[in-house]
Design an enzyme around this catalytic site. Structure first.
Site: not given
Length: 386
Positions: A117, A306, A363
């Site tokens: 991320s 994601d 994700h």
């Protein structure tokens, strides 16, 4: 700075040292430790069970709460709260120097910085700081071999331009929505360019943050209750419940065992997130080519479902990166990534650069595909083609 360190379950003396970085910014790496690739998982009754796919099976792994103020890391001086990844890199380098001074037996092991991320910002900045430290002989040499960025935000201009394309391809929006979103892109791109101009006002970066995240927010509003971390799922309000983590780490017995005193654990902190907004739209891809040229390999991987840091935007910035191996990488064929004979993704690799699109994952790839992610990281660190 607070950290967890776990020796390899295989061979601590020879297995690499991995530092795992969580994003947010301001989210504790305890999230990754207990929900993704750590050696333990938390049960409903707040006991711990072994994770059969923990990355400590192939590495000595460190989970560090950073930037300062995240998780159990704390400061009594507000000046220590970071506003960009370069500032966080200063603290990271100091932390690694202190770690290897305390544990010199690991200093010669291969070293990898891996994360997810917003770590797409942190990792290049941290690696650049380590490389400069090594070159300048500032402290203990760090045997940095590679970087891996999972579902990350690294090159905002390319990645924010890809949001609408990904959303349309996955049928999250229609063509009319796509056309409307296209009108927001020029302002976002202009803002990113102003933010990247070191002589420009710092407020330009904050403005770019709001202009660009408006693209993402509008897609989220159109999709309604679709979970943007995993578009296969629906949710209303909070999409994930991390209460077990908070309850476990806030037990008095656990806090005493960890030596954190009366600090109350909070999964993600706005007090760290908000000051980092000016950093959001800065491009950290720019430091990666020099790292590649210095022999540091890079793996970029992303889950196919994601939206937040989608695979399409990641694939595009990796292709667009200018380095000596760019032509060979762009022309390299995409081939299946297989685990136990089953196709788990699609990968492209040339020289020191590898990209992997992970199937059936959102994700948080190690949580969605634990076996595949462990096999991915093992092969990559060992130099075996994915």
């Amino acid at each position: 700075m607070f950290y967890f360190f776990f020796q390899s379950r295989n061979n601590p003396s020879t297995d690499p040292v991995v530092v795992y970085i969580t994003g947010g910014p301001g989210c504790s790496t305890s999230l990754a430790l207990f929900y993704e690739n750590g050696p333990f998982q938390i049960t409903d009754n707040l006991s711990l069970v072994w994770n059969d796919f923990g990355w400590d099976k192939v590495s000595n792994i460190i989970y560090v709460d950073q930037p300062t103020g995240t998780g159990f890391s704390y400061t009594s001086d507000e000046a220590d709260i970071r506003t960009d990844s370069q500032g966080a890199a200063v603290d990271f380098y100091d932390f690694m120097q202190a770690f290897f001074e305390a544990h010199p037996q690991y200093a010669r092991n291969d070293f990898y910085i891996i994360g997810e991320s917003y770590a797409g910002h942190y990792i290049p900045a941290f690696a650049d700081r380590v490389q400069r430290g090594n070159n300048n002989k500032e402290g203990i040499p760090i045997n940095m071999k590679g970087l891996a960025i999972g579902s990350g935000l690294t090159e905002p201009e390319i990645q924010y331009k890809a949001y609408a394309d990904y959303a349309l391809s996955m049928k999250l929006i229609n063509q009319s929505d796509y056309n409307s979103l296209g009108q927001l892109v020029p302002q976002c791109v202009q803002g990113i360019k102003l933010c990247g101009n070191s002589s420009g006002p710092s407020s330009a970066c904050t403005k770019a943050f709001y202009d660009c995240t408006d693209i993402f927010n509008r897609i989220v509003n159109i999709t309604g209750n679709t979970n943007y971390f995993d578009i296969r799922k629906k949710c209303a309000g909070k999409c994930y419940d991390f209460s077990k983590l908070n309850n476990f780490l806030n037990q008095e017995s656990v806090r005493q065992a960890l030596g954190v005193g009366d600090i109350q654990f909070v999964t993600c902190k706005r007090s760290v997130y908000d000051p980092m907004k000016p950093d959001w739209m800065k491009n950290y891809e720019v430091v990666i080519p020099a790292l590649l040229e210095n022999g540091v390999k890079l793996l970029v991987y992303a889950g196919e479902y994601d939206l937040e840091c989608n695979w399409l935007g990641n694939a595009r910035w990796v292709d667009a990166m200018v380095w000596s191996g760019q032509k060979n990488f762009v022309s390299a064929p995409s081939v299946p990534f297989k685990v136990d004979g089953e196709e788990a993704g699609l990968t492209k690799s040339s020289g020191l650069l590898t990209f992997l699109k992970v199937y059936n994952a959102g994700h948080w790839i190690p949580a969605d595909q634990p076996k595949a992610s462990l096999e991915m990281i093992k092969r990559w660190m060992q130099g075996i083609p994915l």
